[in-house]
Scaffold this active site. Structure first.
Site, short mmCIF file in Angstrom:
data_model
loop_
_atom_site.label_atom_id
_atom_site.label_comp_id
_atom_site.label_asym_id
_atom_site.label_seq_id
_atom_site.Cartn_x
_atom_site.Cartn_y
_atom_site.Cartn_z
N ASP A 10 -24.67 -55.07 -83.80
CA ASP A 10 -23.62 -55.45 -82.88
C ASP A 10 -23.15 -54.17 -82.16
OD1 ASP A 10 -21.28 -56.96 -81.84
OD2 ASP A 10 -20.18 -55.72 -83.27
N ASP A 12 -19.53 -53.77 -80.01
CA ASP A 12 -18.08 -53.55 -80.09
C ASP A 12 -17.58 -53.67 -81.52
OD1 ASP A 12 -17.64 -53.29 -77.25
OD2 ASP A 12 -17.98 -55.44 -77.09
N ASP A 170 -19.45 -56.08 -87.49
CA ASP A 170 -18.09 -55.91 -88.02
C ASP A 170 -17.29 -57.20 -88.04
OD1 ASP A 170 -17.96 -55.77 -85.06
OD2 ASP A 170 -15.82 -55.50 -85.43
#
Length: 223
Positions: A10, A12, A170
């Site tokens: 990922d 961001d 995250d």
């Protein structure tokens, strides 16, 4: 494990700390409709979703035309801000970890992000990362996370078997996407979702220094 191994990241909250950039653009989107901005915690809770779905989640009472205007305002503000090392810096240790993985035999790197192609390319170019990744999957070509389409496309593009791939992110959307695609998942503890929302991950790390060992363990098993 023989054959290529895929580390799928990922962006961001995982590679870059873009919360100020995202929050500023979302605040402008709400201001465009004379609406109070959501709390930063609420904005960060939808990071990872495609932008239309994120706005719909934060503004469920607004009409489709209003959401479309908010979407335009977000994009105008986001790309009006400086994209790069100041607005969205890499997390500590990210560059060294990516360079090491890119140089490891049999390892391929990929991206699976809720960002648009334009947003992703801007971030990668700003940090000089474009050459490190073998597959780039983004919201322009796929349904929003947690739909598994991005992971499945990355597997097909790189020729990596599901059991040799790890989705690293995250948010719970990253973890749910990876699990839906049949790959192992690795949560990072420095991003935008708290630990209780990451409980479904196969493993978790709290710093990039722990990434190589965690990947070796996960690649050593079968999905």
């Amino acid at each position: 494990m023989t054959g290529p191994r895929l580390a799928l990241f990922d962006v961001d909250g995982t590679l870059v700390d873009s919360q100020s950039h995202i929050a500023g653009a979302m605040e402008a989107a709400f201001a465009a409709e004379n609406l109070p901005a959501p709390r930063r915690e609420a904005i960060l809770s939808v990071v990872g979703l495609s932008l239309p779905l994120a706005i719909a989640t934060l503004a469920p009472a607004q009409s489709e035309p209003a959401r479309a205007r908010m979407l335009d305002a977000y994009r105008e503000t986001y790309f009006g801000l400086r994209v790069g090392t100041e607005a969205s810096p890499l997390f500590p240790g990210a560059r060294a970890a990516l360079d090491a993985l890119a140089g490891a035999p049999g390892v391929v790197l990929g991206i699976a992000t809720g960002k648009s192609r334009r947003g992703l390319e801007a971030i990668l170019a700003a940090h000089g990362l474009s050459q490190l990744f073998d597959t780039l999957q983004h919201a322009d070509d796929h349904p929003s996370k947690p739909h598994p389409a991005m992971v499945l496309a990355a597997l097909e593009e790189t020729g990596v078997a599901p059991g040799a791939a790890v989705m690293i992110g995250d948010t719970k959307f990253d973890i749910e996407m990876g699990r839906a695609a049949g790959v192992r998942t690795l949560a990072v503890g420095w991003g935008y979702h708290p630990a209780d929302r990451l409980a479904g991950a196969d493993a978790r790390i709290d710093g990039f220094g722990a990434l190589p060992a965690a990947l070796d363990r996960l690649w050593g098993g079968s999905a």
